[in-house]
Design an enzyme around this catalytic site. Structure first.
Site, PDB file in Angstrom:
ATOM      1  CD  GLU A   1      -3.008  -3.780   8.346  1.00 36.93           C
ATOM      2  OE1 GLU A   1      -4.122  -3.556   7.911  1.00 36.93           O
ATOM      3  OE2 GLU A   1      -2.210  -3.302   8.912  1.00 36.93           O
ATOM      4  CE  LYS A   2      -3.117 -14.570   6.547  1.00 39.22           C
ATOM      5  NZ  LYS A   2      -2.353 -13.915   6.095  1.00 39.22           N
TER       6      LYS A   2
ATOM      7  NE  ARG B   1      -0.698   0.343   4.864  1.00 45.15           N
ATOM      8  CZ  ARG B   1      -1.200   0.300   6.082  1.00 45.15           C
ATOM      9  NH1 ARG B   1      -2.508   0.099   6.258  1.00 45.15           N
ATOM     10  NH2 ARG B   1      -0.531   0.262   7.305  1.00 45.15           N
TER      11      ARG B   1
ATOM     12  CG  HIS C   1      -3.514  -5.300  13.663  1.00 42.43           C
ATOM     13  ND1 HIS C   1      -4.390  -4.852  14.624  1.00 42.43           N
ATOM     14  CD2 HIS C   1      -2.534  -4.493  13.640  1.00 42.43           C
ATOM     15  CE1 HIS C   1      -4.270  -3.524  15.141  1.00 42.43           C
ATOM     16  NE2 HIS C   1      -2.737  -3.672  14.262  1.00 42.43           N
TER      17      HIS C   1
ATOM     18  CG  ASN D   1      -4.541   5.193   6.868  1.00 42.15           C
ATOM     19  OD1 ASN D   1      -5.513   5.688   7.926  1.00 42.15           O
ATOM     20  ND2 ASN D   1      -3.594   4.341   7.355  1.00 42.15           N
ATOM     21  CD  GLU D   2      -0.749   4.928  10.674  1.00 41.35           C
ATOM     22  OE1 GLU D   2       0.055   4.272   9.984  1.00 41.35           O
ATOM     23  OE2 GLU D   2      -1.150   4.822  11.814  1.00 41.35           O
TER      24      GLU D   2
ATOM     25  CD  GLU E   1      -5.180   3.343  12.310  1.00 40.87           C
ATOM     26  OE1 GLU E   1      -4.187   2.669  12.804  1.00 40.87           O
ATOM     27  OE2 GLU E   1      -5.493   3.991  11.280  1.00 40.87           O
TER      28      GLU E   1
ATOM     29  CD1 TRP F   1       1.519  -3.227  12.724  1.00 44.01           C
ATOM     30  CD2 TRP F   1       3.380  -2.603  13.818  1.00 44.01           C
ATOM     31  NE1 TRP F   1       1.030  -2.787  13.740  1.00 44.01           N
ATOM     32  CE2 TRP F   1       2.195  -1.805  14.160  1.00 44.01           C
ATOM     33  CE3 TRP F   1       4.442  -2.264  14.358  1.00 44.01           C
ATOM     34  CZ2 TRP F   1       2.414  -1.004  15.266  1.00 44.01           C
ATOM     35  CZ3 TRP F   1       4.629  -1.221  15.100  1.00 44.01           C
ATOM     36  CH2 TRP F   1       3.659  -0.567  15.794  1.00 44.01           C
TER      37      TRP F   1
HETATM   38  C1  GLA Z   1      -1.828   1.815  11.104  1.00 45.29           C
HETATM   39  C2  GLA Z   1      -2.666   1.923   9.967  1.00 45.29           C
HETATM   40  C3  GLA Z   1      -3.720   0.627   9.746  1.00 45.29           C
HETATM   41  C4  GLA Z   1      -3.064  -0.517  10.116  1.00 45.29           C
HETATM   42  C5  GLA Z   1      -2.491  -0.341  11.463  1.00 45.29           C
HETATM   43  C6  GLA Z   1      -1.961  -1.573  12.130  1.00 45.29           C
HETATM   44  O1  GLA Z   1      -2.023   2.508  11.875  1.00 45.29           O
HETATM   45  O2  GLA Z   1      -3.299   3.205   9.614  1.00 45.29           O
HETATM   46  O3  GLA Z   1      -4.381   1.031   8.456  1.00 45.29           O
HETATM   47  O4  GLA Z   1      -2.272  -0.666   9.076  1.00 45.29           O
HETATM   48  O5  GLA Z   1      -1.426   0.622  11.473  1.00 45.29           O
HETATM   49  O6  GLA Z   1      -1.462  -1.431  13.465  1.00 45.29           O
END
Ligand code: GLA
Length: 669
Positions: A361-362, A116, A364, A154-155, A313, A321
């Site tokens: 991310e499965k 991504r 997580h 996002n981030e 979040e 991760w």
């Molecule tokens: C970040 C991203 C999310 C996800 C989380 C996992 O914060 O914004 O999309 O990947 O990490 O911890």
């Protein structure tokens, strides 16, 4: 609908929810999702963050029907939506058609499609596509009744903080021309007389790509500034589209304000946010990760200028991760959540609502785990919803602090550059060393930038403020003169904003304030420590310092600097300035903090609490006070207070009992 755009629309009380990725699930699961959200008390979800390829499966061909249905369903269920621009991950058709939008590393490696964020933020072509997608989403949902907030990308800068491609080179040159005007000014700022680096025109300038040896440090510092600014420019561009289409809906993006994410200067972005939002994840290997969490929350409040902010979040349990992904312990997620609220968050959100079955991310954790409802994770999700509902009266109240800790992204960038006296200095470690000591004293701290108004603080701690402007140094000096106790640690005030040394003895910018003059640094070897005259030990750093008005409160007891000052104190105006010319052990840091706090007459929120119990107060405009007590220990604790326990509904006459690993919030009277 007029609004001051400072908070998601129509959310009474605190916001609760998480990232919701319904495109990963069949219809019957999506229907069940809304039922479960209601059961958990969820009132806000972030939707469509990674939906570009679903919304525009082929260039110019849009499919919004599924998202229409999702938003309608959420609205019917009373759940509000933070709707994303869907631009965080360009779809495969786009990178296939235009591989030139891909970012590059310093060595020229291209970062491809398949994960991504595979875009070069400085690519005008990518930006055009992102603006177009944002406009489509905004025009489609401008009047949707579920819309509470816009979530841009996002981030930003998470995976690709720096891009070294030709697109970035071109944008960097433009940025430099704007900053310096002439190439002569650039040459002077970058000290290019050194190593034959003189530029004859801006066209010759490159990003700091892989090179035979150490790159120009001023160039590196400016490239870090440029990269942070470039992400911000992208944010602004998308936000402006959203504002043009919906003036009344606030916009945010999720920051990563912590001691790991180094490359975005969030203080410089703050003015562009309608609402500040943070993502925070515990460091599983840190036995005191809850202190790092408190730091991140205090930094979020600092960036938000004291206004309520959103925890956008965090995780219900393990992430996926880190090297070893620890599941959260008993009550830990609830304590984490309430710590954020205690420190100013008016929203508690997670990544993510339902744990994915496929993709990276499965493993997580999520609010709805793989194992379903018969789990601690789900029970905690429901319990948190209940607690946040009870905490509605807290919404909008503020945290106040007598102590500031100065945190500066350019100093982080500068202090850790190569070719320095030591390669072992880690800026966040120095920050946390002082923050932890303050946390252990139960002191509430505002984490602020060097540009902050410091006038109102009784004590100001400034670890390793390596890079400082004349103006900021003057403001810090003024705070001490006006009565604050200011503590500054080694390798501060060394260079100006261009990374040019301030001559005449270290620490140049703070010599007069501190009443000391250092002639030479004496960094220590790995594992080497030296004893001070109070019996404590110090590592990493020492320096040959002379008193020039200050008095030594600790001197070196051994080594080449024996007898010379290691910690000093200087009375200035109504206040005083302390210098810590080394890295003392934890016991000495605690003793120094205690001395400074005593001089400054600063008291903890609740005196006498055992170690591991955290207490913070929020104050409402009507005079209400909310005391948050978070007990991280495995024994119960009694806290002197009176008022109403918002979580249990009980009245507390004089003593609150907080069970092991639990929390309480008292509306005090
Ligand atoms: C970040 C991203 C999310 C996800 C989380 C996992 O914060 O914004 O999309 O990947 O990490 O911890």
């Amino acid at each position: 609908m007029p609004t001051d755009r400072t908070w998601p629309l129509n959310i009474p009380g605190l916001a609760y929810g998480g990232d919701y990725n319904p495109e990963q699930w069949p219809l019957e699961t999506q229907v069940e999702d809304v039922r479960l959200m209601q059961e958990a008390g969820v009132n806000l979800v972030s939707v469509a963050i990674f939906s570009w390829a679903q919304l525009e499966p082929r260039e110019g061909v849009y499919d919004f029907a599924w998202l229409d249905a999702v938003l309608d369903r959420l609205h019917a269920g009373g759940i509000r939506v933070a709707l994303a621009t869907a631009t965080a991950s360009p779809p495969p058709w786009l990178t296939r058609k235009h591989p030139e939008i891909l970012p590059e590393l310093a060595d020229g490696t291209v970062l491809n499609q398949g994960a991504r964020q595979s875009y070069a933020v400085a690519s005008p072509l990518f930006r055009t596509y992102a603006v177009c997608m944002t406009r489509k989403v905004a025009e489609r949902y401008r009047d949707h009744p579920s819309l509470a907030l816009w979530h841009v990308d996002n981030e930003l800068g998470c995976h690709v903080p720096h891009d070294y491609s030709e697109k970035a080179a071109a944008a960097f040159r433009t940025w430099l021309e704007q900053r310096y005007g002439t190439v002569e000014a650039l040459n002077s700022a970058w000290g290019t007389a050194f190593w034959s680096q003189r530029y004859d025109s801006f066209d010759e300038v490159l990003p700091p790509r892989a090179a035979p040896t150490s790159l120009n440090p001023s160039q590196q510092l400016d490239f870090a500034r440029f990269s942070s600014d470039e992400h911000r420019a992208h944010y602004r561009e998308l936000r402006n589209v959203l504002r043009e289409i919906t003036q009344h809906v606030p916009t945010t993006t999720n920051f990563m304000m912590n001691t790991h994410n180094k490359w975005v200067d969030y203080f410089s972005w703050a003015g562009d946010m309608d609402v500040v939002a943070n993502d925070h994840y515990l460091t599983a290997s840190d036995p005191e990760a809850h202190i790092g969490l408190a730091f991140s929350a205090d930094l979020s409040r600092g960036v938000a200028g004291g206004e309520p902010w959103m925890l956008m979040e965090h995780s219900t349990s393990a992430v996926n991760w880190q090297p070893r992904n620890r599941a959260k312990g008993h009550g830990e997620m609830l304590r984490n959540s309430l710590t954020h609220v205690a420190r100013g968050a008016d929203a508690v959100m997670f990544f993510q609502w339902r744990q994915s079955l496929a993709g990276a991310e499965k493993y997580h954790s999520a609010m709805v785990p793989h194992a379903g409802r018969g789990t601690d994770v789900w029970r905690n999700t429901v319990e948190l919803g209940r607690r946040l509902k009870e905490l509605a009266p807290v919404q909008g109240s503020r945290v106040t602090a007598d102590v500031a800790l100065v945190f500066d992204y350019p100093s982080w960038w500068g202090a850790e550059m190569d070719c320095h006296p030591t390669d072992a200095l880690r800026y966040p470690e120095e920050m946390l060393r002082w923050y932890r000591a303050l946390w252990r004293c139960g002191i509430t701290v505002d984490v602020v930038s060097p540009q902050a108004e410091l006038g109102g603080y009784r004590a100001v701690f400034i670890p390793t403020l390596y890079t400082v402007t004349d103006r900021d140094a003057a403001r810090i000096t003024e705070a001490a003169r006006a009565g604050a106790r200011v503590l500054i640690t080694f390798f501060s005030g060394i260079v100006d904003e261009h990374d040019h040394v301030r001559p005449g003895g270290y620490p140049g910018a703070f010599r007069d304030l501190l009443g000391v003059r250092t002639e030479e640094f004496h960094p220590l070897q790995d594992g080497e420590t030296l004893t001070l005259d109070d019996g404590s030990r110090a590592d990493l750093w020492s320096e040959k310092t002379h008193l020039d008005g200050a008095k030594a409160t600790r001197t070196w007891a051994e080594g080449p600097l024996a007898g010379l000052p290691a910690v000093t104190q200087h009375n200035v105006g109504q206040g005083s300035a302390w210098y810590v010319a080394t890295r003392p052990d934890d016991a000495a840091v605690a003793a120094i903090v205690d001395q400074v706090l005593t001089e400054a007459e600063v008291a903890p929120a609740v005196a006498g609490l055992p170690q591991g119990v955290e207490a913070v107060r929020r104050h409402a405009a009507d005079g209400s006070r909310f005391l948050f007590v978070i007990n991280h220990t495995d024994h119960g604790v009694d806290v002197p207070t009176r008022g109403r326990d918002l979580l249990s509904g009980h009245n507390i006459a004089d003593t609150l009992h907080v069970p092991a690993l639990d929390s309480a919030v008292i509306h005090e009277h």
